[in-house]
Design an enzyme around this catalytic site. Sequence first.
Site, PDB file in Angstrom:
ATOM      1  N   SER A 174     114.635  23.145 -59.691  1.00  0.00           N
ATOM      2  CA  SER A 174     115.098  22.030 -60.518  1.00  0.00           C
ATOM      3  C   SER A 174     115.079  20.677 -59.820  1.00  0.00           C
ATOM      4  CB  SER A 174     116.533  22.325 -60.977  1.00  0.00           C
ATOM      5  OG  SER A 174     117.374  22.572 -59.848  1.00  0.00           O
ATOM      6  N   GLU A 175     114.528  20.603 -58.619  1.00  0.00           N
ATOM      7  CA  GLU A 175     114.638  19.378 -57.829  1.00  0.00           C
ATOM      8  C   GLU A 175     114.103  18.144 -58.565  1.00  0.00           C
ATOM      9  OE1 GLU A 175     114.683  22.722 -54.800  1.00  0.00           O
ATOM     10  OE2 GLU A 175     113.709  22.310 -56.722  1.00  0.00           O
ATOM     11  N   VAL A 176     112.975  18.310 -59.284  1.00  0.00           N
ATOM     12  CA  VAL A 176     112.396  17.128 -59.958  1.00  0.00           C
ATOM     13  C   VAL A 176     113.327  16.541 -61.006  1.00  0.00           C
ATOM     14  CG1 VAL A 176     109.989  17.749 -59.533  1.00  0.00           C
ATOM     15  CG2 VAL A 176     111.146  18.625 -61.594  1.00  0.00           C
ATOM     16  N   LYS A 177     114.266  17.332 -61.499  1.00  0.00           N
ATOM     17  CA  LYS A 177     115.185  16.827 -62.520  1.00  0.00           C
ATOM     18  C   LYS A 177     116.154  15.788 -61.964  1.00  0.00           C
ATOM     19  CE  LYS A 177     113.446  19.428 -65.723  1.00  0.00           C
ATOM     20  NZ  LYS A 177     112.450  18.799 -66.633  1.00  0.00           N
ATOM     21  N   ILE A 178     116.318  15.771 -60.637  1.00  0.00           N
ATOM     22  CA  ILE A 178     117.174  14.739 -60.034  1.00  0.00           C
ATOM     23  C   ILE A 178     116.354  13.810 -59.146  1.00  0.00           C
ATOM     24  CG2 ILE A 178     119.291  16.085 -60.218  1.00  0.00           C
ATOM     25  CD1 ILE A 178     119.002  16.751 -57.229  1.00  0.00           C
TER      26      ILE A 178
END
Length: 265
Positions: free
Chosen positions: A137-141
């Site tokens: 989920s890193e790209v979401k932040i």
Amino acid sequence: MIDMYQTITIEFTGPVATVWLNRPAIHNAFNESMIAEVLHCFRQINAWNQVRAVVLRGSGKSFCAGADLNWMRGVAGYSYEQNLAESLQLSDCFHAIYTCNKPTIAFVHGAAIGGANGLLSACDFAYCDHETVFSLSEVKIGIIPACISPYVIKRVGEYNARELMLSGKRFYGSEAERVGLVNKSLDPEELPAYVQSVIDMLLTSGPKAMEHCKNLIHEVTNNLSLSQALEYTARMIADIRASSEGQEGMAAFLEKRKPNWILNE
């Protein structure tokens, strides 16, 4: 049980060491302390001759929810040099698991979010239940799954990695198995017995043979060209055949008996 750490514990069952991520109140989210302790633990395990297999698990409801939000708040204010030092330690942590000289098994349940996928991908085997939630989920932040990428990409391949990393989507155990992030996804009630069957199988293999096999795979996969591998592998098998464990194993096979590393049944 070893309680020398603050964020993890180590439990021994015969020759099997279980490393528990132990921050259950926050779903075993990791911070700089847990990263340092996991790194230290896996480096120590290499020297423990009595250990023949390692299981990595999470206490409580989840395997690991990724990075601790409080830690992330602090990291947001770090200088570049501080960020680099923290990131290098995180890379060292995953590499220590990947290069552990014992077979490693990730027992995954509940959730595996963000960096948790680096922990499980660095293990030799990974098993989950169908209800486990996964997300890179890193790209979401607004960041990227950088330090975990060598191990995730090794597991799932380039284009599955593109799908999972670019989308940051949530998915469950069956899809994790389909893309190769885990070896197998099972019903929750079946998972413990299945993992135990894998452990039992590993304990019938020569301890040194498994260590050498891990070294072999590492060198052929990461360091050697095909031409270099020709002599390396020939020398390796010659050395192993002449070793005490190799001699015992071949003698046991020819004499139709169990080798001396198999525990009494």
